[in-house]
Every structure is written in structure tokens, then in C-alpha cells.
Design an enzyme around this catalytic site. Structure first.
Site, PDB file in Angstrom:
ATOM      1  N   ASP A 409      76.037  39.586  65.438  1.00  0.00           N
ATOM      2  CA  ASP A 409      74.587  39.476  65.476  1.00  0.00           C
ATOM      3  C   ASP A 409      74.012  40.380  64.389  1.00  0.00           C
ATOM      4  O   ASP A 409      74.720  41.241  63.841  1.00  0.00           O
ATOM      5  CB  ASP A 409      74.088  39.881  66.862  1.00  0.00           C
ATOM      6  CG  ASP A 409      72.586  39.754  66.995  1.00  0.00           C
ATOM      7  OD1 ASP A 409      72.023  38.821  66.406  1.00  0.00           O
ATOM      8  OD2 ASP A 409      71.979  40.604  67.666  1.00  0.00           O
ATOM      9  N   LYS A 410      72.750  40.193  64.071  1.00  0.00           N
ATOM     10  CA  LYS A 410      72.118  41.025  63.038  1.00  0.00           C
ATOM     11  C   LYS A 410      71.249  42.121  63.634  1.00  0.00           C
ATOM     12  O   LYS A 410      71.524  43.308  63.487  1.00  0.00           O
ATOM     13  CB  LYS A 410      71.271  40.167  62.090  1.00  0.00           C
ATOM     14  CG  LYS A 410      70.622  40.969  60.965  1.00  0.00           C
ATOM     15  CD  LYS A 410      69.627  40.142  60.188  1.00  0.00           C
ATOM     16  CE  LYS A 410      68.338  39.945  60.963  1.00  0.00           C
ATOM     17  NZ  LYS A 410      67.539  41.178  61.108  1.00  0.00           N
ATOM     18  N   PHE A 547      50.210  33.612  56.352  1.00  0.00           N
ATOM     19  CA  PHE A 547      51.569  33.431  55.852  1.00  0.00           C
ATOM     20  C   PHE A 547      52.273  32.325  56.630  1.00  0.00           C
ATOM     21  O   PHE A 547      52.077  32.160  57.819  1.00  0.00           O
ATOM     22  CB  PHE A 547      52.329  34.750  56.019  1.00  0.00           C
ATOM     23  CG  PHE A 547      53.814  34.624  55.839  1.00  0.00           C
ATOM     24  CD1 PHE A 547      54.380  34.792  54.593  1.00  0.00           C
ATOM     25  CD2 PHE A 547      54.638  34.340  56.910  1.00  0.00           C
ATOM     26  CE1 PHE A 547      55.741  34.687  54.428  1.00  0.00           C
ATOM     27  CE2 PHE A 547      55.996  34.240  56.749  1.00  0.00           C
ATOM     28  CZ  PHE A 547      56.553  34.406  55.506  1.00  0.00           C
ATOM     29  N   LYS A 570      49.385  38.943  49.015  1.00  0.00           N
ATOM     30  CA  LYS A 570      50.710  39.548  48.991  1.00  0.00           C
ATOM     31  C   LYS A 570      51.725  38.475  49.372  1.00  0.00           C
ATOM     32  O   LYS A 570      51.419  37.561  50.140  1.00  0.00           O
ATOM     33  CB  LYS A 570      50.807  40.739  49.951  1.00  0.00           C
ATOM     34  CG  LYS A 570      50.695  40.372  51.429  1.00  0.00           C
ATOM     35  CD  LYS A 570      50.787  41.599  52.300  1.00  0.00           C
ATOM     36  CE  LYS A 570      50.682  41.232  53.788  1.00  0.00           C
ATOM     37  NZ  LYS A 570      50.688  42.398  54.667  1.00  0.00           N
ATOM     38  N   ASP A 863      73.415  37.296  72.872  1.00  0.00           N
ATOM     39  CA  ASP A 863      74.782  37.296  72.353  1.00  0.00           C
ATOM     40  C   ASP A 863      75.828  37.102  73.439  1.00  0.00           C
ATOM     41  O   ASP A 863      77.024  37.067  73.135  1.00  0.00           O
ATOM     42  CB  ASP A 863      75.061  38.615  71.616  1.00  0.00           C
ATOM     43  CG  ASP A 863      74.050  38.900  70.525  1.00  0.00           C
ATOM     44  OD1 ASP A 863      73.744  37.962  69.767  1.00  0.00           O
ATOM     45  OD2 ASP A 863      73.557  40.035  70.439  1.00  0.00           O
TER      46      ASP A 863
END
Length: 1342
Positions: A409-410, A547, A570, A863
Site C-alpha cells: 500500500d502507499k 480543480f 495554480k 489492505d
């Protein structure tokens, strides 16, 4: 398991769409539905909210555990031998001698499984007994999670976990919004919002109306698709559409919302998170499975040998009995056949010790010991959180030394999920931290700013001096842009501003601007207020262009207090640089600086602005209004209008944010790659973020060629074709795989690829957009390039498969196999936006087609399925809960400890177990094969060679301790050398230390040893006679036994790498046990008591007193010891280095869309109260009443407090003509905030409405101390826009609600002297004109 075609999917969708019916407050309706269960059992269709993840219960433990244990062929083998031993006619040894060790082995393994399952039961009980509030009759009462059912209405308060999948009905926020944190589901910690339907928001305003709610929800059957939901609500004769934005998923946590109310639509195992959790699988190592094959092989070998020996008995029985007349002869051939049959079984029992039961028992102790070494390793102890390493499973230690793939996993696993403002570039100049060494300054450099939160680690003295000087316009516009261009919400708590953002990146940028004096203070639907170095300025928001993942930028069009119009933008450098009005020297320098930031793996955003003419704005506004009401392609039209406004920008600079990795992550991944372990990152985050983290942790490098979904599709579409193009491409491949290819794919791509996902019927099938047609030459070049990098490896994989197997595969299976072959040929793979089930499917896919050992590591509930599916599951004790640890095989405190777990403990465990097994088979064959040779000299009568007590104690005392030492303490190299030379790990991946060849060599060496021991002894004593002769049976047996024992002892002394005092002690103790126990079993007093049990009287004593014995033993034990197999590491080709043709963008943003739509529509903001005629219902308190006490001691009900409108106060305060307002005195007044002439009540003294007042007519309610500048003594009355603006009825009280994120503004600005900047002398009167003044938001003391 069958595979469904797309046509079958559509048919399933038609049959199963909208078949899940949920009726609110109608438990009887749901209880009547039953569906088929196991055999004739019927179970409820609508399950309760109780979960049960444990494998056993009181009744199923014994039968189920025995069933699992006897899946091991060795246990079945020993059980067969025990049964045969109970037959007196063929028994050669007491049956109890094998039954007791077998029972001991079963007991040890059952105890281990029971302890693991008790932990699961405890976890289930904790979850099932969590408190929640359930609507019972007309009030909410405290109940437990397990008491919830489908159709119940529950209340979830702030910071509570959602107990089931709920349809959001209402909340205390405006427009019934609810803010969620889904870290346990998808690993993302940024806030997400869900919104109730307008009809339920307006109608369900109190507990009584909720109790009367009788709506019916028709939706899809329970499934595992986390990001999809389709349904409808039927209520009062009308139908309302539902989607995932109306649903609160189990496991998410409510944030910034006092209370929300929901209808349970999925409960228990029907919830989406539980559908993604998967089942508990019985995990067995490769060595364990290999041992099953060896047991079968040895058993077949024993059967063949027993048949040959019994045939020898059949052929020699007549001659033997004729020669030896004292042997009784059975008349007829029937007696000979019966004797031969019995001799066969006798030999089978006698040779059964070739599969030593003691080996399996000792193996369990070796696994336990190596697990304890992991638990005791201080190098894997995480002191900050007091988390030691823990081996939760004791049977997978050797598996740690054979891992091929690591699936990680991150968020929370590789990263700390902490964004910090690291550097910035303004007008082509880089401003980095003065404290590059990480040591914070002794004094807080932002003490001059009372709005500073003190958490900003970035400090640059030169930049701070420029900011305070207010001379550089670019610097001013840079920080002003960061304070204005965002969708952050703000609230007040303990006199401090708290920012809440849809992305941690935005929060980091706004916080940095805040500490540098540009403080985002508040916002309304059409304005934003900023304090710029002590000066409060309100900007009119003309347009907010939010965004999204396609635009990769956001813009805010504002009108300044001076009347001019400015656009602040931005976004990604690839987008901003295309929209600049010029590209000069400064822009070129900035692009080089971006490259440097990219190499430092920082997350970058470019910021730019421009001034807009009034006429241009008016024309653009007309286009914007036309696009916003367009019925077709509205989103594309709006994006085009936004893009037109965002042209001709002036670049201000670049921000660089560091997504902090956990300590040691790059070094760990580098070591794993050197050990030939491939690391795949499976994350729910977006692609740009995942790729940026891949570069940060050195999983990806600049010279890598990254394959994306489009490239993979081209490869998969062409895989297996026989076209001329591909044949030519394949013929051109003549070099090995280079380590410069990586793959990045998304969950949507995997959803189209994985056949397993199609087994669940879909209500909505989201087709993947067709790629734009490329020129044929580009396609040829792309395919050739992929095959050039991967062809040799894939050809190797495909050559191992039979052509018949490939022909029998379906097209979907061949596509899956092609994808796995392609991915396994890559050095790194990143899968982004994947669900928990997709993570598990990817792991299962690699296991299915690669036959490789997989390891999954994660820290969250999302997970768990991946951890269960992998061969080895590692859970990190992180910030996302403990569910990953509770379902894991090994628990660690940090990802960096994985390096030591695999390269040290894993390799050691594998090496020890392999050496132990090889030696055990050798010593068993070396001592017991003599029984085979002895049969040729005993008429094949199954006469035992050795004394019975020698056979019983041989594996228990005489040879156990040295081999146990090898299994526990053997080291080929030290732990430091193991970490310095990761290449040693490759031996385990290739099964070099224990395989069929190693097994055959051990058996062959044992046979040779037994031949030498038996026949040397036989030839020496054959022609001897007399009192000093050793030719009697007992002396011969003792000599062979002692020779075998000394030989195997010398062998283990040769194969052990290091002699320690402990090892020498085990050798001496084993030999001492032999002499002591043999002396006891051959003593006279035991012979007199039990002559049949102890027939060897002084046999060893007689042998040791003969001088010729020394020569016999010397000849027997002098053998050439086998050199253990070396752990050679194959050298891989050097990676092909190539320069990147274009600069890589390090743009990364952690969210898809912000709160732009909510802000512009006003749903997220508090509105002024209107006339009471618009209000026709009384709204009850946020929390329910009549709460029943539980052991968890839930909090007491609170009362709603209504805040004075701070925006009106701010606006009135900003006008100097109004009485009682703050006034700013310029340089002549020595830069001080003047006290207001009229005091105002602080936030803590605001009035709370009681229940009686809340239920009173609106016009009769007491007035609140609203802002004096509004010109009215009483505030306007509110509408039905929010449950939070009036009290909801309860039976015992009401809740006191904290202010909304939009409600707070500082009440007072005290008079605070201006301190000099850090490191600067005090200013004189002349210099004070160029320096801003200090300000404070603290309430004035009485």
C-alpha cells in the site's frame, strides 16, 4: 470456476438490477425473507450487522482443525502406520510409540491455530460491541453495532465510525452535507463529502418525522464495488435517484459534522468493506507442500521395497525352512501366501521410520524459535510508537526467505501522509530552508505573527525579510495567491484557526501563507477575506474554477478592494507553461528549477496570475452563463470557457511540497530490488500522486520507460496474433530483459481486464473510452519497443507452458496471462485508484500465473483482503487502525523493517529449515537403511536390526539436539553481511537449498553411509569366532548403531559453519545420552525385571571392551563430507541507461475535485436568516434523546449553541464610520490596533437556546447579539437549509453544536507591540513605515 462473457454480464445485470428492497422502520418485512444456505439450512436474506471473521467456534474447532491437519499427507501416513501397528500379526514396534508422538504433533499445531483464532474472536467482539444510536420508536437509544438490522435508522456523531452502509437522510450541516474520512477504506485522509437528498433534508427534521419515515429503497444487490452505487428512493408516491454520493460506507469516519442520520441498507457481511475483506485462507509454505510430495514419494518407495523384500521371502521360505529345521513349516501354498502377505506389512511398518515423525515435531519447535527471534529483535522495534515486531503466525518463517513479489500500500505504508512546505521558487529564485540539516531554529521565527500555528518547519530568513519589507510585488502576489486560490474551509477552535481541505497539499500551502503573514480568514459564497500582514482585505469572488483531474489546475477570479480584477491560477507545470503570455529568461530558469525539484522528488505546483480588463470579464461572464445552462456537453463547454480565461498568464513561481516518506523506505526498496524482489504499489490514490511517490522512494527512476494503460492495451490486443508485424517484431528480439521498464495502470483498466470481477453482476457497466487512433507507424514503434524490453522474458515464460494448455484457455484467460507476463517483466508496477478487492485480485492473479511467493504489506482495513490473499501478510501498526495487524501473519512498526524481516530472518529461517531437512533425511537414511541390507541375511523375515530402545530414542535424544541447534542458530553470514549482500537472497527464490536434487543427494549419501557402516562391520567380524568375537547378533547390531551415530555426528560437525560452545555442548550431550541410556537399557536389573523388553544385556559394554572395535569404528566414520550447496547469485545484465527526452513533471495533487461547487452554490456556507414565514416546521436537536447507558459510557446530550454571524461583524468592523469598530492606525500612530469602543461578547459567552425556546414560534424567540454593524437588534430568522440552525426535538435535551467551518472569525484584535524580525535590531520611527505591524486574534481580557 466458470468465466462469464460480457453478454452474460449484461444478462445478469438485467436480472439482478434493483432487487434489493429496503423498507425504513420495518424490521418484520426484512425478517420474512430466507434464502438457501448449507444443505437444508435456511438463512436470512437480510443479515444483521454482526460480523464473524474467526475460523472456528466451540463446536467446529475440533473437526475442522483435524480436517485441516490431515490435509498434510504426513499425518495421514502416520495414522496409517498406527492402525497397522495395532494388528499383532504384523506389528514390529509398539503402536503407542507412534501414536503418542502423532498426538503430540496434532496438539502442538491445534494449539497454535487456536491461539491465532482467539485473537480474531477478540477483534470481532470489540467491533460488534461498539456503541451506536438506533432509532427506537420515537427516540434514539444507545445500542451495539451487532444489534443493527437493514431498515434501521441510526445517528452517527462527530469522529464516530459509520457502523454499516447507510443512506444519508439528514445531517446538522447546511444542505445536509456530511464530511467523511475514508482512510480505512481507500487510504486517503483528505475529507470527502456526502449529501442527503433535498426531500429528506427538508422533511426529516426531528426524531418524530424520522420515526414516521416509511420510504422504500430499491438498489443493487450487495457487492464489492466501493465507488459505485445505484438505487432509488420511493416515498410519498415519488421516486428519487440515488448514487454513491448519498451513501456512507461502513468503516468511514465522520469529521466536522456534529451528527448525521442514515438508513441501514447493507449490514454485516453485506457491506461493501466486508465484501472486500475476503475469507481466511489456510497458508502453507512451499517447503510444506514439497514435503507432502516427498512423503508420497518415500511411501511409494517403501511400498516398492517392501514388495521386493516380501518376494524375496516368498522365494527363499521353502529353502530356508528346509535348511533350518527348527523353523516351523506351514503346509500348502496358502500358508506361504499368508506369511508373505504378513511379511509385506511387517516390512512396511519396519521401514516406516524412513519418514521420521520426530522431524515434523522438531520442525514445529524450529518455527516457534525463529518466530521468537523475530519478536525479540530490537533492530525491528519502533520506539516512537512502542511497536515491536511480532510473528503472529509461526509456520511461515521459511516462506520469508523465498519472496518474489512484494505488494505494498502507499498511504501510511510507504508515506507518513504528512505534507510539508519544503521549498519555493519566486520570480526564478529558489528559497530553501535555512535549516537543511533538519534542526529547527532555537526560537520560533514566526512569533511576530499571532496567527502563526507554529507547525511550519520551513524557514528562510531572507524570504521573510522580503515579505516584511513589502517591496517585492512578485513575492506579495505569490503569497496572496496561496491565501486566495483554494477551496479550503476554516473554523475556530480554542481561539485558533483550523483549516479543513479536500487535499493535504492545499492545507500545506494555505498554512505556509498563513505563517508568512497572508492569513486566510473566512469566506462566503461570493467573497473571501484575507489578513495580509495585519491589513484585513476582502476580495469579491467573481468565479471559482475548481480543480479536476482533466484540467489539472484551479483558478479564482476576484475583484480586489481597489476595484481591479485579478485571476489567480495554480496547477501542473505542463498546464501552466502552455498558458503563459511569454517565456523569457525567468520562465526558463523556473523550468530548470522544476527539474531540480523533480529530482528531489518534491510535489510541485506552478502559480501564475494576470489582471483582467472589465470589458473582457463582462464578455467572458456571458459565455460562462451560457455554458452553465447548456444541456449537452456542459462539462466540456465549461472547461473550454475556463481555459479561455486562463490564457496569457504571468508566472509567479513554484511551490514544492514534500510528501514525507517513512524512514528508510528508499533504502529498503533498493535492497529488495537487489535481492531480485519486485515491488508493486497498489493504492487507492490518484495516478500523479502514486507516480510521484514511486520516484520519491526510488521505485521508479528517470531512465525508466513507463507503460500506461494505452500501451498495455496495445500489447494485450496484439498478444498471440500471428500477424506479419508481430512476427517481425519478435524475431528482432535478441537481448535479455533490461531493468528500465515500469507499468502504471488504474483500477478502471483492471476492472475491464480481470475476469474475476465479471462474476459479480453489474447494474452499471462503465465502458472504457476508446483510445484515439494512432498512426500505424507509432503503433509499430510502440509494440517493437515493448517487445524489445520484455520479449526475452516473456518468451521464457511461454516456453514453459504446454501448447495444449494454451489452446484450452479462453480468450479472457489468455488476456489475463498476457497481462501478468507483461507486468512480471517490468521492474516496478504501480496500480492506482484500485479497490480493496482489486488489490486482492491482482495478488491472486500473480499467484495463479507466476507460481511465485507473494507478500502483501499494508496498514489499513482496505489492505485486509490483499493481506489475506497473499502467501505472507504483513500488517503495519499505523494510524489507520489495527485491522491490518489483526489479519496479518507478521506485524511491524515501519516499512523499513521489512528489509531485515526478509533479508535476515527470512533468509536465515529458510536456510536453517533446508539444512535441517536435508540433514534429517540423510541421518535417517544413514542409520535405517541398514535394516534393508540386514534383510538379505535374515531370510527376509522382517527381523529388526537394532535394539527397540535405540530406534525409539534415536530421534528423541541421540541425534536431536545438534540438528535442533542447526534449525535454530545456524548462520552462514552475519545479519550485517546479509543486509550488505542482498544477492544472497536469490538462493531461496530459486529453491536452491532444498529441492528434488538436494533430497536425492541426501538420500544417496545416506545410502552410502549405511553401506559402509553395515558391510564394513559385517566383513570384519564375519570370520571371527571365540569369546572376543563380535559375530553375535547383539554385538553386530550395537557396532552398526554406534558407527551410524558417530558418522552422522561427524557429518553435522562438518556442515555447521561456526562451532560455538552451545553447539559443542549439544554434541557432547547427545553422545552422553546415548551411552547413559544404552547402559541403563542393557543393565542386569532391567533384564531381570523385563527380559523380553530389555533383551540386550551388556551388549555395548562387551563391544567397547574389544580392541578391534576401534578399527571398525575408524573405518566406518572416515567418509568424505559433502560440501553444502553454495548460494550462488546469477548476475543480471546492467540496465540500459538512456536520457529522458523531456522533463518529467513532478506535479501531484491528492484529490480529484475540491469543494468548489459547494462554495459557489452556497451549500457549504451558513446563510443569513430570513423571515419566519418560510419556516413551517420546528427542527429538533442534532443528537437524540432518551439515551440508554452502555458500559462504554457515551457522552451526555448537548445543547445547540447559535453563533453570532461573524461575517456581519467583520464587515461592520471594517467600516470605520460604524460605532464600536476596530480602527487601524498607520505609521503615524506607531502601528497599533486600537481597542473597539464597544465591547462584544466572546465566543465562549454566546447564548444557547433551550428546547422550549427552540420549539417556540419563530417570532417569539429571543433575539441574539447579532453584529451591531448590521443595523438590526435581532437577526433574520433562518430557513430550512440546515438541521444545524434550529433545535431538533429530543426527549431529554439537545446538543450544543460547535461552529461550522464557515462561521468563525476572530472577535478582537488586541493592541500588541510589534517585535522586531528575527535577528534584526529594534526599529526606529523612520523604519517603521516599511514594516507591517503585529496583530492578534485573541479575545480581549475583561
Amino acid at each position: 470456476m466458470g468465466r462469464a462473457t460480457p453478454e452474460e454480464d449484461l444478462q445478469d445485470d438485467k436480472d439482478t438490477a434493483f432487487t434489493w428492497e429496503v423498507r425504513a422502520n420495518n424490521a418484520a418485512f426484512h425478517e420474512q425473507f430466507l434464502e438457501k444456505g448449507f444443505l437444508c439450512w435456511r438463512r436470512r436474506k437480510y443479515q444483521t450487522n454482526r460480523i464473524h471473521t474467526a475460523k472456528y467456534n466451540v463446536f467446529s474447532f475440533l473437526p475442522l482443525n483435524l480436517y485441516e491437519q490431515f490435509h498434510r499427507v504426513s499425518n495421514l501416513y502416520f495414522l496409517l502406520i498406527v492402525i497397522l501397528q495395532t494388528i499383532p500379526e504384523i506389528a514390529t514396534l509398539p503402536w503407542i510409540s507412534i501414536l503418542l508422538p502423532l498426538l503430540c504433533l496434532l496438539f502442538i499445531r491445534a494449539t497454535r491455530d487456536l491461539m491465532d483464532d482467539i485473537g480474531r474472536h477478540r477483534s470481532d467482539n470489540v467491533i460488534n460491541n461498539r456503541p451506536c444510536q438506533k432509532l427506537i420508536r420515537k427516540s434514539f437509544k444507545w445500542r451495539k453495532w451487532k444489534d443493527l438490522c437493514v431498515g434501521d435508522i441510526v445517528c452517527v456523531t462527530r469522529d464516530s465510525i459509520v457502523p454499516a452502509d447507510l443512506l444519508l437522510l439528514a445531517s446538522t450541516e447546511p444542505s445536509s452535507l456530511c464530511y467523511l474520512e475514508t482512510a480505512d477504506i481507500d487510504g486517503e485522509t483528505n475529507l470527502k463529502f456526502r449529501q442527503a437528498l433535498a426531500v429528506t433534508h427538508h422533511e426529516l427534521v426531528c426524531s418524530k418525522t424520522m420515526a414516521a419515515f416509511n420510504g422504500t429503497v430499491m438498489c443493487e444487490q450487495p457487492n464489492s464495488r466501493m465507488h459505485q452505487f445505484v438505487g432509488s428512493l420511493d416515498w410519498k408516491g415519488r421516486q428519487y435517484g440515488l448514487d454513491i454520493s448519498n451513501v456512507l460506507l461502513r468503516g468511514s469516519r465522520v469529521r466536522n459534522t456534529d451528527a448525521c442520520y442514515g438508513l441501514v441498507i447493507y449490514a454485516g457481511f453485506d457491506t461493501k468493506i466486508m465484501k472486500n475483506c475476503g475469507d481466511i485462507h489456510l497458508k502453507r509454505t512451499k517447503i510444506d507442500l514439497f514435503m507432502n510430495k516427498l512423503v508420497i514419494l518415500i511411501f511409494l518407495l517403501i511400498v516398492v521395497i517392501s514388495i521386493l523384500l516380501s518376494m524375496g521371502y516368498w522365494l527363499q521360505i521353502i529353502d530356508l525352512k528346509n535348511t533350518h529345521h527348527y523353523i516351523p513349516v506351514e503346509p500348502g501354498t496358502q500358508g506361504q501366501l499368508l506369511e508373505t502377505f504378513l511379511v509385506f506389512w511387517a516390512f512396511l511398518i519396519l521401514l516406516s521410520v524412513m519418514v521420521p515423525l520426530a522431524m515434523f515435531i522438531i520442525t514445529e519447535f524450529i518455527y516457534l524459535g525463529n518466530s521468537m527471534f523475530i519478536n525479540w529483535d530490537l533492530h525491528m522495534y519502533h520506539a516512537p510508537h512502542d511497536v515491536p515486531a511480532k510473528a503472529r503466525s509461526t509456520s511461515l518463517n521459511d516462506y520469508l526467505g523465498q519472496v518474489h513479489y512484494v505488494f505494498s500500500d502507499k498511504t501510511g505504508t510507504l508515506t507518513q501522509n504528512v505534507m510539508s512546505f519544503k521549498k519555493c521558487c519566486i520570480a526564478g529564485r529558489v528559497y530553501g530552508p535555512d535549516n537543511e540539516d533538519g534542526i529547527p531554529p532555537k526560537e520560533n521565527p514566526y512569533l511576530w505573527n499571532t496567527f502563526a500555528d507554529g507547525r511550519l518547519s520551513f524557514f528562510n530568513e531572507e524570504l521573510l525579510r522580503i515579505v516584511l519589507g513589502k517591496q517585492d510585488k512578485a513575492v506579495q502576489e505569490f503569497w496572496r495567491l496561496l491565501a486566495i486560490c483554494h477551496t479550503v474551509m476554516v473554523q475556530e477552535k480554542d481561539n485558533q484557526l483550523l483549516y479543513q481541505a479536500a487535499s493535504p497539499d492545499e492545507e500545506a500551502l494555505v498554512t505556509a501563507a498563513r505563517n508568512f503573514g497572508y492569513v486566510f480568514l473566512s469566506r462566503t459564497q461570493d467573497s473571501i477575506t484575507v489578513v495580509e500582514l495585519g491589513e484585513e482585505r476582502t476580495y469579491e469572488v467573481l468565479a471559482l474554477m475548481d480543480f479536476n483531474s482533466d484540467r489539472k489546475c484551479m483558478s479564482v477570479l476576484v475583484r480586489t478592494p481597489e476595484g481591479s480584477i485579478c485571476l489567480y491560477t495554480k496547477g501542473a507545470d505542463t498546464v501552466i507553461f502552455q498558458r503563459l503570455y511569454k517565456k523569457g529568461v525567468m520562465e526558463s530558469n523556473t523550468e530548470k528549477i522544476l527539474t531540480a525539484f523533480t529530482e528531489q522528488t518534491l510535489r510541485t505546483l506552478c502559480v501564475a496570475y494576470k489582471e483582467v480588463e472589465e470589458s473582457v470579464y463582462q464578455q467572458w461572464q456571458l459565455r460562462l452563463e451560457a455554458a452553465s445552462v447548456q444541456l449537452q456537453d456542459r462539462a466540456q463547454a465549461l472547461q473550454q470557457v475556463y481555459s479561455d480565461m486562463e490564457q496569457g498568464l504571468q508566472l509567479l513561481g513554484v511551490t514544492a511540497i514534500e510528501d514525507k516518506l517513512q524512514d528508510g523506505v528508499p533504502d529498503t526498496i533498493s535492497s529488495l530490488k537487489k535481492a531480485n524482489i519486485k515491488v508493486w504499489v497498489l493504492t487507492g490514490d490518484k495516478q500523479e500522486t502514486a507516480v510521484n511517490i514511486g520516484f520519491a522512494c526510488q521505485l521508479l527512476t528517470e531512465n525508466m520507460h513507463i507503460l500506461e494503460a494505452r500501451d498495455v492495451n496495445i500489447f494485450l490486443d496484439s498478444h498471440g496474433e500471428r500477424s506479419r508485424l508481430l512476427r517481425a517484431a519478435r524475431r528482432s528480439l535478441r537481448f535479455q530483459l533490461q531493468n528500465d521498464v515500469a507499468m502504471v495502470v488504474s483500477g478502471e483498466f483492471l476492472d475491464q481486464l480481470l475476469v474475476s470481477l465479471r462474476q459479480e453482476p453489474r447494474v452499471v457497466i462503465q465502458g472504457e473510452l476508446e483510445d484515439e487512433a494512432r498512426p500505424e507507424t507509432n503503433t509499430i514503434r510502440r509494440i517493437s519497443m515493448m517487445w524489445s524490453s520484455l520479449g526475452a522474458s516473456l518468451a521464457t515464460h511461454r516456453s514453459k507452458r504446454s501448447k495444449l494448455q494454451l489452446k484450452q484457455e479462453s480468450p479472457e484467460a489468455r488476456r489475463e496471462r498476457a497481462f501478468v507476463d507483461l507486468a512480471s517483466g517490468c521492474q516496478a508496477v504501480i496500480c492506482c485508484r484500485v479497490t480493496p478487492k482489486q488489490k486482492a485480485l491482482i495478488v491472486a492473479l500473480v499467484k495463479k500465473y507466476q507460481q511465485a511467493v507473494t507478500l502483501a504489506i499494508g496498514d489499513g482495513a482496505n489492505d485486509v483482503n490483499m493481506i489475506k490473499t497473499a502467501d505472507i501478510g504483513v500488517g503495519l501498526a499505523g494510524q489507520e487502525g489495527t485491522q491490518a495487524v489483526q489479519n496479518s501473519d507478521f506485524a511491524l512498526g515501519q516499512f523499513c523493517f521489512l528489509q531485515r524481516l526478509l533479508l535476515v530472518h527470512g533468509r536465515w529461517s529458510y536456510m536453517r529449515v533446508c539444512k535441517f531437512l536435508r540433514y534429517f533425511f540423510y541421518k535417517t537414511m544413514a542409520s535405517l537403511a541398514s535394516q534393508f541390507w540386514f534383510a538379505f541375511y535374515t531370510g527376509f523375515s522382517a527381523q529388526p536390526l537394532y535394539e527397540g530402545w535405540f530406534l525409539s530414542l534415536y530421534n528423541l535424544l541421540y541425534s536431536t539436539l545438534p540438528v535442533l541447534y542447526v534449525g535454530l542458530f545456524e548462520q552462514d553470514v552475519s545479519d550485517k553481511q546479509s543486509l550488505q549482500m542482498p544477492e544472497l537472497y536469490v538462493a531461496g527464490q530459486k529453491d536452491e537449498l532444498f529441492n528434488y536434487w538436494v533430497f536425492c543427494k541426501a538420500i544417496t549419501q545416506g545410502l552410502v553411509t549405511s553401506l559402509v557402516n553395515f558391510f564394513f562391520t559385517l566383513w570384519i567380524i564375519r570370520d571371527t569366532a571365540g569369546p572376543s568375537s563380535l559375530s553375535d547378533y547383539q554385538s553386530f547390531a550395537v557396532v552398526v548403531a554406534l558407527s551410524s551415530l558417530l558418522t552422522i555426528t561427524i557429518e553435522i560437525m562438518l556442515i555447521v559453519r561456526y562451532w560455538t560452545f552451545l553447539f559443542v555442548g549439544t554434541v557432547l550431550l547427545s553422545l552422553g545420552c546415548y551411552f547413559v541410556m544404552t547402559y541403563i537399557t542393557q543393565s542386569l536389573w532391567l533384564y531381570r525385571l523385563f527380559p523380553k523388553t530389555f533383551p540386550f544385556l551388556y551388549a555395548l559394554h562387551n563391544v567397547l571392551t574389544k580392541a578391534s572395535l576401534l578399527l571398525v569404528l575408524l573405518l566406518n566414520v572416515v567418509e568424505e563430507a559433502e560440501v553444502p550447496p553454495s548460494e550462488e547469485v546469477s548476475e543480471e545484465p546492467l540496465p540500459l541507461r538512456r536520457q529522458s527526452r523531456v522533463r518529467r513533471s513532478s506535479y501531484a495533487f491528492s484529490h480529484y475535485e475540491g469543494y468548489g461547487d459547494l462554495i459557489t452554490q452556497g451549500k457549504i456556507l451558513r446563510r443569513p436568516r430570513r423571515d419566519s414565514s418560510d419556516t413551517n416546521v420546528n427542527i429538533s436537536a442534532a443528537l437524540p434523546s432518551e439515551v440508554e447507558e452502555l458500559p462504554s459510557a457515551p457522552p451526555e446530550p448537548r445543547k445547540i449553541s447559535f453563533l453570532a454571524n461573524p461575517m456581519l461583524q467583520l464587515r461592520s468592523r471594517a467600516t470605520s464610520q460604524d460605532a464600536g469598530q476596530d480602527q487601524w492606525t498607520g505609521p503615524g500612530g506607531q502601528g497599533r490596533w486600537l481597542e473597539p469602543s464597544l465591547p462584544e461578547a466572546p465566543l465562549s459567552q454566546e447564548r444557547s437556546w433551550s428546547v422550549a425556546e427552540a420549539q417556540a414560534p419563530a417570532l417569539a424567540r429571543p433575539s441574539l447579539p447579532w453584529g451591531q454593524g448590521s443595523g438590526s437588534g435581532a437577526p433574520p430568522l433562518q430557513t430550512q437549509d440546515s438541521l444545524s440552525e434550529q433545535a431538533m426535538e429530543t426527549e431529554s435535551g439537545s446538543l450544543e453544536r460547535e461552529p461550522s467551518p464557515m462561521e468563525w472569525l476572530p472577535e478582537y484584535f488586541q493592541e500588541v507591540p510589534m517585535p522586531p524580525p528575527p535577528g534584526q535590531p529594534a526599529l526606529n520611527a523612520k523604519d517603521k513605515e516599511a514594516v507591517p505591524y503585529a496583530f492578534s486574534n485573541k479575545p480581549r481580557s475583561a
